[in-house]
Design a protein around this motif. Structure first.
Motif, PDB file in Angstrom:
ATOM      1  N   PRO A 443     -18.156   6.303   9.804  1.00 20.80           N
ATOM      2  CA  PRO A 443     -18.291   5.278  11.037  1.00 20.80           C
ATOM      3  C   PRO A 443     -19.767   5.096  11.706  1.00 20.80           C
ATOM      4  N   LEU A 444     -20.270   3.919  12.153  1.00 15.04           N
ATOM      5  CA  LEU A 444     -21.701   3.819  12.838  1.00 15.04           C
ATOM      6  C   LEU A 444     -21.926   5.014  13.636  1.00 15.04           C
ATOM      7  N   LEU A 471     -20.712  -0.471  19.361  1.00 16.66           N
ATOM      8  CA  LEU A 471     -20.488   0.193  18.070  1.00 16.66           C
ATOM      9  C   LEU A 471     -18.947  -0.034  17.554  1.00 16.66           C
ATOM     10  N   GLU A 472     -18.287   0.481  18.665  1.00 12.61           N
ATOM     11  CA  GLU A 472     -16.678   0.177  18.287  1.00 12.61           C
ATOM     12  C   GLU A 472     -16.373  -1.258  17.759  1.00 12.61           C
ATOM     13  N   TRP A 474     -18.414  -3.538  16.667  1.00 13.53           N
ATOM     14  CA  TRP A 474     -19.071  -3.796  15.377  1.00 13.53           C
ATOM     15  C   TRP A 474     -18.458  -3.234  14.171  1.00 13.53           C
ATOM     16  N   GLN A 475     -17.874  -2.166  14.567  1.00 15.61           N
ATOM     17  CA  GLN A 475     -17.130  -1.306  13.503  1.00 15.61           C
ATOM     18  C   GLN A 475     -15.942  -2.108  13.108  1.00 15.61           C
ATOM     19  N   GLU A 476     -15.075  -2.586  14.257  1.00 17.68           N
ATOM     20  CA  GLU A 476     -14.046  -3.543  13.816  1.00 17.68           C
ATOM     21  C   GLU A 476     -14.160  -4.694  13.213  1.00 17.68           C
ATOM     22  N   TYR A 479     -18.843  -4.438  10.219  1.00 19.10           N
ATOM     23  CA  TYR A 479     -20.207  -3.653  10.079  1.00 19.10           C
ATOM     24  C   TYR A 479     -20.551  -2.451   9.951  1.00 19.10           C
ATOM     25  N   GLY A 480     -19.066  -1.925  10.102  1.00 14.49           N
ATOM     26  CA  GLY A 480     -19.147  -0.248   9.882  1.00 14.49           C
ATOM     27  C   GLY A 480     -19.918   0.303   8.637  1.00 14.49           C
ATOM     28  N   HIS A 481     -19.962  -0.580   7.452  1.00 13.72           N
ATOM     29  CA  HIS A 481     -20.644  -0.029   6.380  1.00 13.72           C
ATOM     30  C   HIS A 481     -22.071  -0.004   6.493  1.00 13.72           C
TER      31      HIS A 481
END
Length: 556
Positions: A443-444, A471-472, A474-476, A479-481
């Motif tokens: 995770p980011l 960040l959360e 974007w993760q969802e 973009y987390g990769h």
């Protein structure tokens, strides 16, 4: 000794076809920009894709003094040194920004007898790449504001526009602005500002794209802002990606020049080493690797920023496998890390050098953690004493690393012959077992913490509440990769530029995060970072001008 510009001006340059021939580039693959600069054609580069790559050598550094520690000069000197011992070598560098040239740091074409030339051209307008990047960036800005003016069909939230304009100059007055004033005919009033061109996402995209199709795709993914529901609005939504690519078509082709000793050098791109990844273009590096047996490149600032991003962003994105790292150190920077004031760096102080070596040791340990063999290049200054040099070499020997005195600034390739032989020994020894610091799936927020703890030795990472929530989201959103690009001071392992040496257990504040969806990374801004620098009280521009013969004076 003559100044850098005097040395460069006195050099006899070879015709570009002769320089290109050293890499097997035919005349028809060159697009000349005068007699001493050329671009390598896209059609020729396309023919190289199935060739094996040569060996890649990274030049990085310890945490620098404000003047820098000579990474570019060492990169040029090492490339010349490899050629001197009979190796087919090429050099890959970033293009200098006009801002520092007219500000405090000066140019970035090397120095002394280890320079790429024509020095004046490279440090100023060169082949116009930065102007094209500036124009493409500002075209996107113009299209965005035009869209708002004509009714905002995309329902962009004008309070959450991420895009700022760009200019390749240090100008603090442009950091924060209000645009669209003067009535309805002049657009929609909103807060805005400028970043220096090297901080533009367009610059980072140009330096990470594989070809023109990839360039267009990446430009289209730039997130310019969001709607009220926080959904992203992209450059492709505005229809800007095609026109931006047209402006960048020629700029995307790598530039070929030469060193003072006629070693081929691909000087292309120049992303900011804080807000972006600080490396030259992927297409230039890959082209050089298909043409040369040894390619020497550099990454901006100290190894905690430059090398980490080179490994975790550029090598990851480009499938590059570095074979060795050269860590540049200077006696004066070690003294500064040992607690000596800038005004006193010229006096011998072995104790301060020894104390400052903890910074060198930390960088050596970090580089080794990526599985890359390391050699230290001790960039020589005339004020260095034999006792100080011996102290550095003894410290490095205790870590199982050789520190080689390099005198390329004064002697050119003769001064890096020993360094070149050691690099060949490391590269040909096959001991590299390169691996990035973290996996894509991490995770980011965890990626940021991994870098903070393993590279900076931070005791904790403190996220601003809004940064953590972003960040959360974007993760969802998928973009987390993406890898993370850390933006912090270059002078310290921490976010505090006054905390020198090798601090441990400090707190790393992440005050803001930015999504560079087109470039393909997330930026974590730690502490006070300026994306539009200002000029010093006495900028270099005040000493630059033309002499009676019409030649440039004062550029350094």
């Amino acid at each position: 000794m003559a100044s850098d510009i005097e040395i460069a001006r006195a050099a006899t340059l070879k015709p570009m076809p002769e320089v290109a021939a050293r890499l097997g580039i035919p005349d028809e693959a060159l697009e000349p920009y005068g007699k001493t600069k050329a671009k390598i054609s896209a059609s020729f580069i396309a023919t190289l894709k199935d060739r094996p790559r040569g060996k890649l050598v990274l030049v990085t550094a310890i945490n620098p003094t404000p003047a820098g520690e000579g990474k570019t000069t060492t990169t040029v000197g090492l490339g010349d040194g490899l050629a001197r011992i009979g190796k087919k070598a090429a050099i890959c560098l970033r293009e200098p920004s006009l801002g520092p040239c007219f500000g405090m740091k000066g140019g970035a074409a090397g120095g002394g007898h280890a320079q790429v030339v024509p020095m004046e051209d490279i440090n100023l307008h060169f082949t116009g790449d930065f102007h094209a990047i500036t124009a493409a960036h500002n075209l996107l800005c113009a299209l965005l504001d035009n869209h708002l003016y004509w009714g905002n069909a995309l329902q962009i939230d004008t309070r959450r526009i991420a895009l700022r304009r760009a200019l390749d100059m240090n100008d603090r007055a442009l950091r924060n602005l209000v645009v669209g004033l003067g009535g309805p005919a002049n657009g929609v009033p909103r807060e805005a500002g400028f970043d220096i061109t090297v901080a533009s996402e367009v610059m980072a995209i140009l330096c990470l794209a594989r070809d023109l199709n990839d360039l267009t795709e990446r430009l289209g993914r730039i997130v310019v802002g969001t709607r009220r529901d926080r959904s992203p609005v992209t450059a492709r939504d505005l229809g800007a990606d095609g026109a931006m690519t047209v402006l960048l078509k020629e700029a995307f082709q790598p530039n070929l020049v030469q060193t003072l000793e006629h070693t081929p050098a691909l000087v292309h791109g120049g992303p900011f080493a804080n807000i972006a990844h600080g490396c030259n273009s992927l297409i230039a590096t890959d082209t050089a690797l298909r043409l040369a047996d040894y390619v020497v490149t550099e990454a901006g600032f100290g190894a905690d920023l430059g090398a980490e991003k080179f490994f975790d962003i550029k090598c990851r994105k480009g499938g590059l496998v570095p074979s060795a790292a050269v860590l540049v150190a200077t006696v004066r920077a070690l003294k500064m890390n040992g607690g000596i004031a800038k005004a006193d760096l010229g006096a011998e102080n072995v104790a301060a050098v020894t104390a400052g070596c903890v910074n060198l040791g930390r960088h050596i340990e970090n580089l080794k953690s990526f599985g890359v063999p390391v050699v230290v290049a001790l960039n020589h200054f005339t004020s260095d004493t034999a006792a100080e040099i011996a102290a550095v070499q003894a410290f490095c020997a205790g870590l199982g690393v050789e520190a080689i005195l390099s005198t390329h600034w004064a002697e050119g390739s003769k001064g890096t012959e020993a360094l070149a032989r050691k690099v060949v020994e490391l590269v040909d020894g096959g001991s590299a077992r390169f691996a990035p610091l973290y996996e894509d799936a991490l995770p980011l927020a965890d990626k940021i913490e991994t870098i903070a703890r393993r590279i900076y030795r931070a005791g904790s990472v403190v996220f601003d509440k809004a940064a953590r929530e972003q960040l959360e989201r974007w993760q969802e959103a998928g973009y987390g990769h993406l890898p993370v690009c850390m933006a912090k001071t270059q002078y310290s392992f921490s976010a505090d530029p006054t905390l020198l040496g090798a601090p441990e257990g400090h707190e790393l504040p992440v005050r803001e995060v930015r999504l560079s969806a087109g470039a393909g990374f997330v930026v974590a801004i730690c502490g006070d970072i300026m994306t539009m620098p200002g000029l010093p009280k006495q900028p270099a521009a005040l000493s630059i001008g033309l002499n009676a013969e019409g030649q440039i004076e004062g550029l350094f």
